[in-house]
Design a protein around this motif. Structure first.
Motif, PDB file in Angstrom:
ATOM      1  N   ASN A 234       0.851  -1.199   0.000  1.00 57.39           N
ATOM      2  CA  ASN A 234       0.000   0.000   0.000  1.00 57.39           C
ATOM      3  C   ASN A 234       0.876   1.235   0.000  1.00 57.39           C
ATOM      4  O   ASN A 234       0.563   2.235  -0.649  1.00 57.39           O
ATOM      5  CB  ASN A 234      -0.910   0.036   1.226  1.00 57.39           C
TER       6      ASN A 234
ATOM      7  N   ARG B 102     -13.539  -1.846  -1.827  1.00 60.00           N
ATOM      8  CA  ARG B 102     -12.140  -1.405  -1.904  1.00 60.00           C
ATOM      9  C   ARG B 102     -11.309  -2.289  -2.823  1.00 60.00           C
ATOM     10  O   ARG B 102     -10.369  -1.841  -3.470  1.00 60.00           O
ATOM     11  CB  ARG B 102     -11.501  -1.451  -0.514  1.00 60.00           C
ATOM     12  N   LYS B 103     -11.636  -3.583  -2.880  1.00 59.14           N
ATOM     13  CA  LYS B 103     -10.776  -4.567  -3.531  1.00 59.14           C
ATOM     14  C   LYS B 103     -10.574  -4.281  -5.012  1.00 59.14           C
ATOM     15  O   LYS B 103      -9.436  -4.276  -5.503  1.00 59.14           O
ATOM     16  CB  LYS B 103     -11.372  -5.963  -3.341  1.00 59.14           C
TER      17      LYS B 103
ATOM     18  N   ASN C 269      -6.938  -3.085  -6.738  1.00 57.43           N
ATOM     19  CA  ASN C 269      -6.177  -3.948  -7.648  1.00 57.43           C
ATOM     20  C   ASN C 269      -6.017  -3.366  -9.049  1.00 57.43           C
ATOM     21  O   ASN C 269      -4.993  -3.573  -9.707  1.00 57.43           O
ATOM     22  CB  ASN C 269      -6.854  -5.321  -7.758  1.00 57.43           C
TER      23      ASN C 269
ATOM     24  N   VAL D 204      -7.639   1.129   2.972  1.00 56.60           N
ATOM     25  CA  VAL D 204      -7.471  -0.320   3.118  1.00 56.60           C
ATOM     26  C   VAL D 204      -6.559  -0.639   4.294  1.00 56.60           C
ATOM     27  O   VAL D 204      -6.867  -1.518   5.120  1.00 56.60           O
ATOM     28  CB  VAL D 204      -6.914  -0.933   1.815  1.00 56.60           C
TER      29      VAL D 204
ATOM     30  N   ARG E  41      -3.187 -10.616  -2.197  1.00 60.26           N
ATOM     31  CA  ARG E  41      -4.454 -11.292  -2.486  1.00 60.26           C
ATOM     32  C   ARG E  41      -5.546 -10.725  -1.574  1.00 60.26           C
ATOM     33  O   ARG E  41      -6.178 -11.449  -0.800  1.00 60.26           O
ATOM     34  CB  ARG E  41      -4.316 -12.800  -2.319  1.00 60.26           C
ATOM     35  N   LEU E  42      -5.729  -9.456  -1.683  1.00 57.70           N
ATOM     36  CA  LEU E  42      -6.600  -8.712  -0.776  1.00 57.70           C
ATOM     37  C   LEU E  42      -8.028  -9.241  -0.792  1.00 57.70           C
ATOM     38  O   LEU E  42      -8.615  -9.465  -1.844  1.00 57.70           O
ATOM     39  CB  LEU E  42      -6.602  -7.230  -1.173  1.00 57.70           C
ATOM     40  N   LYS E  43      -8.571  -9.449   0.412  1.00 58.33           N
ATOM     41  CA  LYS E  43      -9.998  -9.704   0.553  1.00 58.33           C
ATOM     42  C   LYS E  43     -10.668  -8.382   0.875  1.00 58.33           C
ATOM     43  O   LYS E  43     -10.027  -7.437   1.334  1.00 58.33           O
ATOM     44  CB  LYS E  43     -10.257 -10.709   1.682  1.00 58.33           C
ATOM     45  N   GLU E  44     -11.967  -8.315   0.620  1.00 56.84           N
ATOM     46  CA  GLU E  44     -12.689  -7.079   0.918  1.00 56.84           C
ATOM     47  C   GLU E  44     -12.542  -6.741   2.401  1.00 56.84           C
ATOM     48  O   GLU E  44     -12.526  -7.634   3.257  1.00 56.84           O
ATOM     49  CB  GLU E  44     -14.166  -7.232   0.551  1.00 56.84           C
ATOM     50  N   THR E  45     -12.392  -5.451   2.720  1.00 59.08           N
ATOM     51  CA  THR E  45     -12.138  -5.061   4.100  1.00 59.08           C
ATOM     52  C   THR E  45     -13.361  -5.343   4.980  1.00 59.08           C
ATOM     53  O   THR E  45     -14.501  -5.168   4.546  1.00 59.08           O
ATOM     54  CB  THR E  45     -11.777  -3.574   4.207  1.00 59.08           C
TER      55      THR E  45
ATOM     56  N   THR F 295     -13.738 -13.350   7.093  1.00 56.65           N
ATOM     57  CA  THR F 295     -12.469 -12.708   6.717  1.00 56.65           C
ATOM     58  C   THR F 295     -11.551 -12.575   7.926  1.00 56.65           C
ATOM     59  O   THR F 295     -10.349 -12.899   7.861  1.00 56.65           O
ATOM     60  CB  THR F 295     -12.737 -11.316   6.111  1.00 56.65           C
TER      61      THR F 295
END
Length: 513
Positions: free
Chosen positions: A57, A114-115, A119, A162, A245-249, A265
């Motif tokens: 980030n 956010r995801k 990305n 994020v 491999r971000l998951k939704e916050t 999560t």
């Protein structure tokens, strides 16, 4: 209600700290669920996942400053090759791109999450940055710089949001520390300029008498700067997708009414890093239903794809008197820094060049070496700011101190008479300036309601970009080689210090909502 129950000693500490907007929110169920999510994040603590977010980030910060400064660095050499009718066109192009990007991606983040924006925006930035290096004329160059800035400017809105939404409360000061990446971006810009422009550029008639023609073949330095920058951003954009491999916050999921996904999560992170997490779906459901998709909802309109959705997010930023005052003062601060920062930093190369000429310095190599030193010093301002934010000074008075010290050195800078003094003072100013700027970047998402964080942050940065466009117009009609912009910047920082002292919320000792 579930949020008021103290499950254990650690939870009691969390309750004593309190959520910063706990007494301001208009939806008690959403407030209670946010409190439970904060408790769970505090219980899990800081893991390698947060470290990855800090680095990748943080690179978003670096990309924003990289694209902004590269535009100003290469503008002169590109203008010698293309002979444009409006020399400040690239500055306006980059700020227009960042303005539209901040608004578009900020609002998108509150609507679809956010995801996706996190990305996609950086990948778009990298592709158009590489293409900008192959531009055949001034207009096409401006277009691709604008499109690259569209991705970079939007990415910056998401980086802080994020990271914040995964941070334990005791580590929220790291949001300020992350602004050190802004200085790293500046440093990279300086290194690219130092490495390519002196060695692969045509002669500048302002420096060399009787220069030859400036053509594509003898002026590739500025193109190499874009190629190198775009390639670096592309590599980092791929790493962001493959490493994080971000998951939704979790906080966005709560605002969407997706309690089960939110709990899952957090449980997945706790399991992966062998940390405790006692949050359950039953606890979330016990808080009640949030006002989702109904008249009076604080999260969404009846249709997420309507103009009413934007209205809901704007209304949410003025949900109470204190939140409204906070939002207005934050946007005003971003407007002020949006004028002060470009006047000093975007046009710093021309001012340094004029001072260098005064000191008898005509080497392009030395000019860009000095520029790199100045940018290196900017890294450490947010480091000091992060430390100050973790003390009782808090965010507000860190900004006050940073703004006033910057103001003092701005006034002192006008008395510089030697090259050594010139380099030293510009380094000190960049260091002090980033104390304020880095803290403001972190403070903004901390005090905005989670459901409207992307919109509020996007508009704040948008005001910043509007003033950047205005600064380009000012630079066209004014002489930036004089100390006048320095005096203006100093006066603006006095105002910024006063506004920071009036902020109604202090995140120190509290948790973001």
């Amino acid at each position: 209600m579930g949020a008021d129950v103290e499950r254990d000693g650690d939870d009691e500490i969390s309750v004593q700290k309190g959520d910063i907007l706990s007494l301001e929110h208009t939806d008690p169920a959403l407030n209670a669920k946010m409190h439970l999510v904060n408790n769970a994040i505090d219980e899990i603590g800081f893991t390698r996942y947060q470290w990855r977010l800090f680095v990748l980030n943080g690179f978003g910060y670096a990309v924003d400053s990289l694209i902004l400064l590269i535009q100003s660095i290469i503008a002169r050499q590109a203008a010698l090759e293309f002979n444009p009718s409006y020399s400040r066109g690239l500055t306006i192009a980059v700020y227009v791109g960042m303005l539209v990007g901040a608004l578009f991606w900020g609002m998108t983040a509150d609507i679809i999450g956010r995801k996706f924006a996190f990305n996609v925006s950086l990948i778009l930035c990298s592709i158009f940055a590489i293409v900008a290096g192959a531009a055949p004329n001034w207009i096409v160059l401006g277009l691709f710089i604008c499109l690259s800035a569209f991705g970079a400017g939007g990415n910056l809105v998401l980086d802080t949001a994020v990271f914040l939404e995964y941070l334990p409360s005791k580590d929220q000061w790291m949001l300020t520390l992350m602004a050190a990446w802004w200085g790293i971006g500046q440093l990279l810009a300086g290194f690219f300029a130092w490495g390519f422009i002196p060695n692969y550029s045509c002669d500048d008639p302002d420096i060399v008498e009787n220069p030859g023609p400036c053509t594509y073949d003898n002026n590739k330095g500025w193109r190499y700067v874009w190629f190198a920058s775009g390639a670096l951003v592309f590599v980092m954009s791929i790493l962001r997708v493959t490493v994080i491999r971000l998951k939704e916050t979790p906080k966005f999921l709560v605002g969407e009414g997706k309690d089960e996904e939110c709990v899952q999560t957090l449980q997945d992170i706790a399991t992966k890093y062998n940390r405790p997490c006692s949050l359950t779906l039953e606890q979330m459901q016990a808080c009640g239903q949030i006002n989702l998709g109904r008249r009076g909802s604080v999260s969404h309109a009846k249709s997420k794809w309507s103009f009413g959705e934007i209205g809901v997010h704007l209304k949410g930023l003025y949900a109470t008197k204190r939140i409204g005052i906070s939002t207005t003062l934050i946007w005003f601060s971003w407007t002020l820094i949006g004028l002060a920062y470009p006047l000093y930093n975007v046009f710093l190369p021309s001012y340094l060049a004029s001072r260098g000429a005064t000191f008898g310095q005509t080497s392009s190599y030395i000019t860009w070496r000095n520029y790199t030193l100045v940018n290196f010093s900017g890294i450490w301002g947010p480091v000091l700011a992060g430390y100050m934010c973790a003390t009782p000074l808090g965010r507000k008075y860190t900004m006050v101190i940073g703004a006033l010290i910057t103001m003092a050195f701005f006034f002192a800078y006008t008395q510089v008479r030697t090259e050594t003094q010139n380099v030293v003072f510009t380094c000190i100013i960049n260091f002090c300036l980033n104390i304020y700027y880095g803290t403001l970047y972190a403070y903004t998402p901390e005090v905005l309601p989670s459901a409207h964080r992307g919109t509020g942050n996007g508009i704040a940065i948008g005001w910043n970009r509007v003033m950047g466009i205005l600064s380009a117009v000012i630079a066209t009609v004014a002489d930036t080689n004089t100390p006048v912009p320095i005096y203006i910047c100093a006066a603006l920082y006095i105002v910024m210090a006063g506004v920071a002292a009036l902020f109604p919320f202090e995140p120190y000792g509290h948790r973001s909502s």
